[in-house]
Structure formats: C-alpha cells, structure tokens
Scaffold this motif. Sequence first.
Motif, PDB file in Angstrom:
ATOM      1  N   GLY A  73      52.377  33.455  32.500  1.00 38.29           N
ATOM      2  CA  GLY A  73      51.152  33.630  33.264  1.00 38.29           C
ATOM      3  C   GLY A  73      50.890  35.099  33.498  1.00 38.29           C
ATOM      4  N   MET A  74      50.067  35.397  34.502  1.00 40.12           N
ATOM      5  CA  MET A  74      49.767  36.783  34.847  1.00 40.12           C
ATOM      6  C   MET A  74      50.128  37.063  36.286  1.00 40.12           C
ATOM      7  N   VAL A  75      50.749  38.202  36.510  1.00 42.79           N
ATOM      8  CA  VAL A  75      51.147  38.622  37.857  1.00 42.79           C
ATOM      9  C   VAL A  75      50.307  39.832  38.253  1.00 42.79           C
ATOM     10  N   PHE A  76      49.783  39.794  39.475  1.00 42.26           N
ATOM     11  CA  PHE A  76      49.044  40.951  39.988  1.00 42.26           C
ATOM     12  C   PHE A  76      49.606  41.349  41.347  1.00 42.26           C
ATOM     13  N   ASP A  77      49.336  42.568  41.756  1.00 43.95           N
ATOM     14  CA  ASP A  77      49.771  43.042  43.068  1.00 43.95           C
ATOM     15  C   ASP A  77      48.690  42.752  44.100  1.00 43.95           C
ATOM     16  N   GLU A  78      49.122  42.411  45.311  1.00 48.18           N
ATOM     17  CA  GLU A  78      48.182  42.035  46.369  1.00 48.18           C
ATOM     18  C   GLU A  78      47.149  43.128  46.638  1.00 48.18           C
ATOM     19  N   TRP A  79      47.549  44.380  46.482  1.00 42.02           N
ATOM     20  CA  TRP A  79      46.674  45.500  46.809  1.00 42.02           C
ATOM     21  C   TRP A  79      45.708  45.849  45.679  1.00 42.02           C
ATOM     22  N   GLN A  80      45.859  45.234  44.518  1.00 44.02           N
ATOM     23  CA  GLN A  80      45.028  45.600  43.374  1.00 44.02           C
ATOM     24  C   GLN A  80      43.551  45.262  43.593  1.00 44.02           C
ATOM     25  N   ASP A  81      42.682  46.152  43.132  1.00 47.38           N
ATOM     26  CA  ASP A  81      41.245  45.942  43.189  1.00 47.38           C
ATOM     27  C   ASP A  81      40.851  44.774  42.282  1.00 47.38           C
ATOM     28  N   LYS A 100      40.729  39.826  31.256  1.00 47.90           N
ATOM     29  CA  LYS A 100      39.936  39.942  30.027  1.00 47.90           C
ATOM     30  C   LYS A 100      40.766  40.466  28.857  1.00 47.90           C
ATOM     31  N   GLY A 101      41.838  41.188  29.187  1.00 49.28           N
ATOM     32  CA  GLY A 101      42.694  41.742  28.141  1.00 49.28           C
ATOM     33  C   GLY A 101      43.633  40.726  27.514  1.00 49.28           C
ATOM     34  N   ILE A 102      43.609  39.511  28.040  1.00 46.94           N
ATOM     35  CA  ILE A 102      44.453  38.440  27.496  1.00 46.94           C
ATOM     36  C   ILE A 102      43.570  37.519  26.653  1.00 46.94           C
ATOM     37  N   ASP A 103      43.746  37.563  25.335  1.00 51.15           N
ATOM     38  CA  ASP A 103      42.881  36.760  24.463  1.00 51.15           C
ATOM     39  C   ASP A 103      43.289  35.285  24.485  1.00 51.15           C
ATOM     40  N   MET A 104      42.498  34.468  23.820  1.00 53.79           N
ATOM     41  CA  MET A 104      42.686  33.016  23.862  1.00 53.79           C
ATOM     42  C   MET A 104      44.055  32.597  23.326  1.00 53.79           C
ATOM     43  N   ASN A 105      44.493  33.214  22.239  1.00 53.38           N
ATOM     44  CA  ASN A 105      45.793  32.857  21.671  1.00 53.38           C
ATOM     45  C   ASN A 105      46.932  33.174  22.634  1.00 53.38           C
ATOM     46  N   MET A 106      46.845  34.344  23.305  1.00 52.61           N
ATOM     47  CA  MET A 106      47.858  34.721  24.282  1.00 52.61           C
ATOM     48  C   MET A 106      47.862  33.741  25.447  1.00 52.61           C
ATOM     49  N   ARG A 107      46.662  33.373  25.904  1.00 57.42           N
ATOM     50  CA  ARG A 107      46.559  32.445  27.029  1.00 57.42           C
ATOM     51  C   ARG A 107      47.199  31.111  26.682  1.00 57.42           C
ATOM     52  N   LYS A 108      46.943  30.619  25.466  1.00 58.21           N
ATOM     53  CA  LYS A 108      47.518  29.339  25.052  1.00 58.21           C
ATOM     54  C   LYS A 108      49.047  29.422  24.995  1.00 58.21           C
ATOM     55  N   THR A 109      49.554  30.584  24.554  1.00 60.61           N
ATOM     56  CA  THR A 109      51.009  30.781  24.523  1.00 60.61           C
ATOM     57  C   THR A 109      51.582  30.773  25.930  1.00 60.61           C
ATOM     58  N   PHE A 110      50.913  31.477  26.850  1.00 59.03           N
ATOM     59  CA  PHE A 110      51.377  31.506  28.245  1.00 59.03           C
ATOM     60  C   PHE A 110      51.360  30.106  28.850  1.00 59.03           C
TER      61      PHE A 110
END
Length: 289
Positions: A230-238, A247-257
């Motif tokens: 999956g994707m991890v973000f920091d609480e303080w991130q905008d 958006k930087g994660i394309d469809m193939n990457m998403r399916k793999t995740f």
Amino acid sequence: GSGKVNVVTQGYSVFSVYIASVLFHDMRIIVHTWKVPGFSDRGIGSYVYDYCLSRLIKKSFAVIVASKKQERQVNSLFHTAKTFFVPVTVDSNYWNFEKNNSYVLEKYNLKADGFLLTVGGNDRDEQKSIKVSELLGIPFVRVTINQSVVENIRSLEKALNTSKKAIILKNISDADLITLYHNAYVVFLPTITKTNPAGLSSLVEAMSCRAFVAAPRSLSKGYVSNRVTGMVFDEWQDCGVIVESLKGIDMNMRKTFQTNARNYAVDSLSAEVVATELKKKLISDNNGS
C-alpha cells in the motif's frame, strides 16, 4: 488465582482485576490494552483508569498491544514491562474480494477505481479526505455508522465551500462494504489517534479485500509496507503532496500492491497465525527469563 493466567482486556476488567491483584499477590496477569497510561484523555475517570492499568502493567508478565506506536509508548513508561506487538486479525475468508458484486457499484452510482473511500468512526480527518478526493477529481465515499460523522462532514463542506458533496453511506452491509473496499481507487484512512490506535479494523479488512490502501505512518507500522502492500504517508504531509504520491503509482503498481496486501492479510493476519506467533514469543520469553 495461583497457577492461572488472568487476561485483562480494555474496560471494566481493568478495575476488577486490579482489585483482585491487591487481594491476591500471586496472580499471573497478561494485559491486552488499546490504551497506554499517560497518553489518555484527561478527567478523574481517565486518571483512575490509568492508575489501575499502570499497576497491572507493572505486575504483568506480558503486555499485548496492537500498534507499534503503543509498543514504544509502553516501553518508554515501563522499562521492565515485556511488551509484545500483536496485530489486529482479520477473517480473510469473510473479508474476501471474490465476493465483489458489480451491482453494488451500480446501486451507489459508482465506478470501479473511480472513488476515494474512507471507513470508520469519528476519529478520521474528514477534511483531509475531502481535499484529497477533490484534488484527485473523484467522489469521496464515506462509510460510517455514526451520525456525528455525517454532521461533521456536511459542516466542513459548507465551511470549505466544496463543489461536490460526499457520498455518505450509513449502516451498509458487510457485503456492500467488501465491494467498495475492493473497487475504490484508494481506501484512504487519515486517522486521528488520541488514546487508541484508530482505523486498524478498517485497514485489515480493506487489505483482506485486496484494496489499495493509504494510511498514516503511525498506524501503518506492522501492517502496511510503503509501496509494497500500500502507500504510507506522514500525518503532517500536505494534501497536495499525498495526491502527487498517489498519482505517481500507476495501475500495474496498484494491482501489485493490492495482491500483496491480500496475501499479507491471508498469510500474516489470520487469528490462527497471530495466536501461534504470540504463543511462540511467550514461550521463548519465559524460557529465556
């Protein structure tokens, strides 16, 4: 009593077992807590609860927590405590993407991979979900059982002057939720952690349904590996930064995740696997002490 193991869970059992521990000094105690003394709500009730819980932790031979953050908190407060991180489990047969039904999407007028989904109670950062969905240009779907969540979102929408209203689904069936988990562009869980680690049930359910999940770092540790399950973000991130990462994660990457998340839920988050691992840890620790 003597020779028996007493498992203390969240709630009134903390008070009852504390009283019993004062009367019976030879009690063997395992504390399974979602709350850490010193990181709690203020007020006399919370103070008394924290006092009793602290005493039980000091007397226990094991403390079980469901988040890595709480593990650090317990260890920082109780240097002699033997703390074990035990993840929240999920029934992967029940929470199974194969039960996905396209009729559910039609019922709510949604498209596969075309909406942001947030699930759970009133400990989610609704404003962040609203902003991220707007920046992505997709509907914000909010699943909850709490009326206070509905009121909060509608109030925020007015204050933010949002162009589109959230699709709020109250008290939907698990069958519908399975389909929503699996078909969301992202299951976004911007949790607000005060006393308890919020959002873990939703997180593991979504992973089991082969969803693409995005969760804050404090919640993810022990569950989501960034750009693996999956994707991890920091609480303080905008919000803009979070959106660019998505958006930087394309469809193939998403399916793999998504596939990796499902496999992790099946292989590592079943009750049987987690219980077996905990048993090994307790036996190993007992033999080493």
